[in-house]
Design a protein around this motif. Structure first.
Motif, PDB file in Angstrom:
ATOM      1  N   GLU A  10      11.681  -5.441   8.725  1.00  0.00           N
ATOM      2  CA  GLU A  10      12.893  -6.224   9.121  1.00  0.00           C
ATOM      3  C   GLU A  10      12.475  -7.665   9.577  1.00  0.00           C
ATOM      4  O   GLU A  10      13.448  -8.289   9.637  1.00  0.00           O
ATOM      5  CB  GLU A  10      13.591  -5.400  10.284  1.00  0.00           C
TER       6      GLU A  10
ATOM      7  N   LYS B 209      11.794  -6.531   3.606  1.00  0.00           N
ATOM      8  CA  LYS B 209      12.810  -5.404   3.407  1.00  0.00           C
ATOM      9  C   LYS B 209      13.625  -6.081   2.214  1.00  0.00           C
ATOM     10  O   LYS B 209      14.103  -5.425   1.115  1.00  0.00           O
ATOM     11  CB  LYS B 209      13.466  -5.123   4.569  1.00  0.00           C
ATOM     12  N   GLU B 210      14.097  -7.516   2.513  1.00  0.00           N
ATOM     13  CA  GLU B 210      14.908  -8.227   1.372  1.00  0.00           C
ATOM     14  C   GLU B 210      14.165  -8.018   0.013  1.00  0.00           C
ATOM     15  O   GLU B 210      14.804  -8.021  -0.988  1.00  0.00           O
ATOM     16  CB  GLU B 210      15.080  -9.527   2.078  1.00  0.00           C
TER      17      GLU B 210
ATOM     18  N   LEU C  38      11.576  -6.258  -1.159  1.00  0.00           N
ATOM     19  CA  LEU C  38      11.552  -4.967  -1.677  1.00  0.00           C
ATOM     20  C   LEU C  38      12.992  -4.256  -2.269  1.00  0.00           C
ATOM     21  O   LEU C  38      13.073  -3.919  -3.288  1.00  0.00           O
ATOM     22  CB  LEU C  38      11.088  -3.911  -0.761  1.00  0.00           C
ATOM     23  N   ASN C  39      14.138  -4.784  -1.722  1.00  0.00           N
ATOM     24  CA  ASN C  39      15.188  -4.361  -2.210  1.00  0.00           C
ATOM     25  C   ASN C  39      15.988  -5.370  -3.191  1.00  0.00           C
ATOM     26  O   ASN C  39      17.051  -4.961  -3.808  1.00  0.00           O
ATOM     27  CB  ASN C  39      16.181  -4.340  -0.947  1.00  0.00           C
ATOM     28  N   HIS C  40      15.507  -6.677  -3.391  1.00  0.00           N
ATOM     29  CA  HIS C  40      16.016  -7.544  -4.276  1.00  0.00           C
ATOM     30  C   HIS C  40      16.051  -7.042  -5.650  1.00  0.00           C
ATOM     31  O   HIS C  40      15.222  -6.297  -6.327  1.00  0.00           O
ATOM     32  CB  HIS C  40      15.194  -8.620  -4.265  1.00  0.00           C
ATOM     33  N   PRO C  41      17.077  -7.136  -6.289  1.00  0.00           N
ATOM     34  CA  PRO C  41      17.351  -6.375  -7.809  1.00  0.00           C
ATOM     35  C   PRO C  41      16.601  -7.159  -8.734  1.00  0.00           C
ATOM     36  O   PRO C  41      16.386  -6.748  -9.475  1.00  0.00           O
ATOM     37  CB  PRO C  41      19.110  -6.775  -8.033  1.00  0.00           C
TER      38      PRO C  41
ATOM     39  N   LYS D 279      13.324  -8.656  -8.253  1.00  0.00           N
ATOM     40  CA  LYS D 279      11.923  -9.000  -7.507  1.00  0.00           C
ATOM     41  C   LYS D 279      11.167  -9.093  -8.693  1.00  0.00           C
ATOM     42  O   LYS D 279       9.981  -9.582  -8.412  1.00  0.00           O
ATOM     43  CB  LYS D 279      11.836  -7.884  -6.389  1.00  0.00           C
TER      44      LYS D 279
END
Length: 87
Positions: free
Chosen positions: A53, A73-74, A76-79, A81
């Protein structure tokens, strides 16, 4: 009668194996090791969660060659990436 003896032998064997398993686990202190590893895993997760975070990573957009800064975190969660590479 033969089936009863077979079932009884299987039950006795199963109970014996459970008892032997517990003795081996106790003797080699496997239960303590597993408990310690689970505690370490829990603490590592808490530390990692905080890092995910707060820490930032700089990546380069492959298409535009622009540098962008994300938290881990952003990223890893980015559509999309796959369109970024770490700097």
């Amino acid at each position: 009668m033969e089936i009863l003896h077979l079932v009884l032998a299987l039950v006795i064997t199963f109970v014996f194996m459970l008892i032997m398993r517990e003795l081996v686990m106790w003797y080699w202190k496997i239960n303590r090791l597993v408990k310690g590893i689970e505690e370490i895993k829990e603490l590592a997760f808490l530390v990692l969660q905080k890092d995910l975070e707060e820490k930032k990573v700089t990546v380069i957009n492959i298409g535009t060659n622009k540098e962008i800064e994300f938290t881990i975190k952003e990223y890893l969660n980015h559509p999309n990436k796959n369109s970024y590479k770490p700097k």
